[in-house]
Design a protein around this motif. Sequence first.
Motif, PDB file in Angstrom:
ATOM      1  N   LEU A 258     -10.167  12.128  -1.974  1.00  0.00           N
ATOM      2  CA  LEU A 258      -9.408  11.979  -3.214  1.00  0.00           C
ATOM      3  C   LEU A 258      -7.927  11.904  -2.870  1.00  0.00           C
ATOM      4  CD1 LEU A 258     -11.069  14.467  -5.739  1.00  0.00           C
ATOM      5  CD2 LEU A 258     -10.825  12.007  -6.033  1.00  0.00           C
ATOM      6  N   VAL A 259      -7.301  10.769  -3.219  1.00  0.00           N
ATOM      7  CA  VAL A 259      -5.900  10.534  -2.872  1.00  0.00           C
ATOM      8  C   VAL A 259      -5.179  10.011  -4.106  1.00  0.00           C
ATOM      9  CG1 VAL A 259      -4.322   9.340  -1.301  1.00  0.00           C
ATOM     10  CG2 VAL A 259      -6.637   9.894  -0.544  1.00  0.00           C
ATOM     11  N   ARG A 260      -3.972  10.502  -4.356  1.00  0.00           N
ATOM     12  CA  ARG A 260      -3.168   9.945  -5.433  1.00  0.00           C
ATOM     13  C   ARG A 260      -2.774   8.508  -5.084  1.00  0.00           C
ATOM     14  NH1 ARG A 260      -3.095  12.676 -10.376  1.00  0.00           N
ATOM     15  NH2 ARG A 260      -2.698  14.908 -10.049  1.00  0.00           N
ATOM     16  N   GLN A 261      -2.694   7.645  -6.095  1.00  0.00           N
ATOM     17  CA  GLN A 261      -2.351   6.256  -5.838  1.00  0.00           C
ATOM     18  C   GLN A 261      -1.002   6.116  -5.134  1.00  0.00           C
ATOM     19  OE1 GLN A 261      -3.425   2.879  -8.267  1.00  0.00           O
ATOM     20  NE2 GLN A 261      -1.277   2.515  -8.761  1.00  0.00           N
ATOM     21  N   ARG A 262      -0.030   6.930  -5.514  1.00  0.00           N
ATOM     22  CA  ARG A 262       1.284   6.800  -4.890  1.00  0.00           C
ATOM     23  C   ARG A 262       1.197   7.032  -3.383  1.00  0.00           C
ATOM     24  NH1 ARG A 262       1.535  11.368  -8.148  1.00  0.00           N
ATOM     25  NH2 ARG A 262       1.716  13.390  -7.071  1.00  0.00           N
ATOM     26  N   ASP A 263       0.351   7.975  -2.960  1.00  0.00           N
ATOM     27  CA  ASP A 263       0.210   8.257  -1.537  1.00  0.00           C
ATOM     28  C   ASP A 263      -0.597   7.166  -0.832  1.00  0.00           C
ATOM     29  OD1 ASP A 263       1.618  10.711  -1.782  1.00  0.00           O
ATOM     30  OD2 ASP A 263      -0.204  11.685  -2.497  1.00  0.00           O
ATOM     31  N   ALA A 264      -1.652   6.696  -1.497  1.00  0.00           N
ATOM     32  CA  ALA A 264      -2.473   5.642  -0.906  1.00  0.00           C
ATOM     33  C   ALA A 264      -1.668   4.362  -0.714  1.00  0.00           C
ATOM     34  CB  ALA A 264      -3.697   5.377  -1.779  1.00  0.00           C
ATOM     35  N   LEU A 265      -0.898   3.977  -1.730  1.00  0.00           N
ATOM     36  CA  LEU A 265      -0.124   2.738  -1.633  1.00  0.00           C
ATOM     37  C   LEU A 265       0.994   2.849  -0.605  1.00  0.00           C
ATOM     38  CD1 LEU A 265       0.144   1.511  -5.346  1.00  0.00           C
ATOM     39  CD2 LEU A 265      -1.327   0.651  -3.515  1.00  0.00           C
ATOM     40  N   ALA A 267       0.890   4.614   2.069  1.00  0.00           N
ATOM     41  CA  ALA A 267       0.230   4.501   3.371  1.00  0.00           C
ATOM     42  C   ALA A 267      -0.128   3.053   3.690  1.00  0.00           C
ATOM     43  CB  ALA A 267      -1.030   5.373   3.400  1.00  0.00           C
ATOM     44  N   LEU A 268      -0.274   2.241   2.654  1.00  0.00           N
ATOM     45  CA  LEU A 268      -0.598   0.818   2.836  1.00  0.00           C
ATOM     46  C   LEU A 268       0.655  -0.059   2.835  1.00  0.00           C
ATOM     47  CD1 LEU A 268      -3.711   0.739   0.503  1.00  0.00           C
ATOM     48  CD2 LEU A 268      -3.733   0.355   2.976  1.00  0.00           C
ATOM     49  N   GLY A 269       1.831   0.567   2.862  1.00  0.00           N
ATOM     50  CA  GLY A 269       3.078  -0.189   3.006  1.00  0.00           C
ATOM     51  C   GLY A 269       3.775  -0.563   1.720  1.00  0.00           C
ATOM     52  N   VAL A 270       3.324  -0.032   0.569  1.00  0.00           N
ATOM     53  CA  VAL A 270       3.972  -0.340  -0.696  1.00  0.00           C
ATOM     54  C   VAL A 270       5.023   0.734  -0.972  1.00  0.00           C
ATOM     55  CG1 VAL A 270       3.678  -0.658  -3.178  1.00  0.00           C
ATOM     56  CG2 VAL A 270       1.926  -1.471  -1.596  1.00  0.00           C
ATOM     57  N   SER A 271       6.282   0.353  -0.948  1.00  0.00           N
ATOM     58  CA  SER A 271       7.370   1.314  -1.112  1.00  0.00           C
ATOM     59  C   SER A 271       8.306   0.870  -2.227  1.00  0.00           C
ATOM     60  CB  SER A 271       8.162   1.449   0.195  1.00  0.00           C
ATOM     61  OG  SER A 271       9.342   2.200   0.006  1.00  0.00           O
ATOM     62  N   GLY A 272       8.786   1.847  -2.977  1.00  0.00           N
ATOM     63  CA  GLY A 272       9.727   1.548  -4.049  1.00  0.00           C
ATOM     64  C   GLY A 272      11.177   1.664  -3.611  1.00  0.00           C
ATOM     65  N   ASP A 319     -16.323   4.748   9.821  1.00  0.00           N
ATOM     66  CA  ASP A 319     -15.347   5.841   9.915  1.00  0.00           C
ATOM     67  C   ASP A 319     -13.971   5.260   9.559  1.00  0.00           C
ATOM     68  OD1 ASP A 319     -13.983   8.136  10.438  1.00  0.00           O
ATOM     69  OD2 ASP A 319     -14.103   7.990  12.630  1.00  0.00           O
ATOM     70  N   LEU A 320     -13.596   5.407   8.308  1.00  0.00           N
ATOM     71  CA  LEU A 320     -12.337   4.813   7.842  1.00  0.00           C
ATOM     72  C   LEU A 320     -11.769   5.690   6.741  1.00  0.00           C
ATOM     73  CD1 LEU A 320     -10.441   2.355   8.117  1.00  0.00           C
ATOM     74  CD2 LEU A 320     -11.766   1.262   6.313  1.00  0.00           C
ATOM     75  N   SER A 321     -10.524   6.112   6.920  1.00  0.00           N
ATOM     76  CA  SER A 321      -9.839   6.958   5.945  1.00  0.00           C
ATOM     77  C   SER A 321      -8.716   6.196   5.295  1.00  0.00           C
ATOM     78  CB  SER A 321      -9.287   8.222   6.638  1.00  0.00           C
ATOM     79  OG  SER A 321      -8.505   8.981   5.751  1.00  0.00           O
ATOM     80  N   LEU A 322      -8.348   6.607   4.067  1.00  0.00           N
ATOM     81  CA  LEU A 322      -7.214   6.013   3.383  1.00  0.00           C
ATOM     82  C   LEU A 322      -5.888   6.638   3.817  1.00  0.00           C
ATOM     83  CD1 LEU A 322      -8.430   5.635  -0.302  1.00  0.00           C
ATOM     84  CD2 LEU A 322      -7.967   3.808   1.317  1.00  0.00           C
TER      85      LEU A 322
END
Length: 323
Positions: A258-265, A267-272, A319-322
């Motif tokens: 369970l990950v908050r969207q802000r943290d998941a994004l 981690a995927l390179g989406v920054s404000g 085996d893959l984590s967000l």
Amino acid sequence: MGIGWRLAMQSALYGDGGFFVREADGPGDHFRTSVHASPLFAGALATVVERVDAALGRPERFDLVDVGAGRGELLTALCLLLPRELVTRVRPVAVEMAPRPDGLDGRIRWRRDVPAEVTGLLIATEWLDNVPLDVVETDADGRLRKVLVDRHTGAETLGGPADPAEVFWAARWWSGAGRVEVGASRDAAWADAVERVRRGAALGIDYGHRKDERPPLGTLTGFRAGRQVSPVPDGNCDVTAHVAVDSAALATGTPGELVRQRDALRALGVSGARPALSLAGTDPAAYLRALSGAGEAAELTSATGLGAHWWLWHPIGIDLSLS
């Protein structure tokens, strides 16, 4: 005379002429999701698709299933964003109760139920919040009773005692007395969807809460034409309630991640983060593009908005984590 909220939602959202099955307009005309907010969201999910594909060893066929697909906006974007080599192996499937929209990419298959077997990635963006659920409430004597609703006015009354299964779910997953939105139907729906994934991953994205933060008055509400309205189950507005994400996650047999969207994004390179002001002097057009992207990213990762959504991540056979 009122009926239970689950039956009322089922009729209002998915019955004849219901909110999600009529052809006149789509969900995007009434409320804003991450899919509609920015192409950065689809870009981040494209990265997830690529990572799942790599973890699977780049299979000959990669199933990409979008449950609650709206009008196919996310799958359309992903088909444009994924590398050409992967697109040739992807089998995109939209699961939606509404009829197939005109002009949709011919590669996207359209169906009303989740495929029996999935090898790849199953995504459900703001789907579980629209899975109908029952509501119960503690009466003056401390007993849980069903909340009934008038389908035409939205007026509520207390009905008979809650079912034993509802009492059990409330005791396990809802803290304290008051109004309880019984998430058992969402648990079953998510568990069934995840079970269809033979190898790959399932990703549910929705607004929700965990046991220690359940709202005592519930979250049931409506949306119409971009505005929050009273949840009258007459088919003229979206009727939705936040998801008990911890319960849904555990219903699959594994808690997953369970990950908050802000943290998941992030981690995927989406920054404000705003672009460097110096870029405005050297390349004004690039600065404006970067500034626009930063604004969109800020909306997607806002702690008080879309960024507060939960990502329910269930890898199956990989085996893959967000995080």
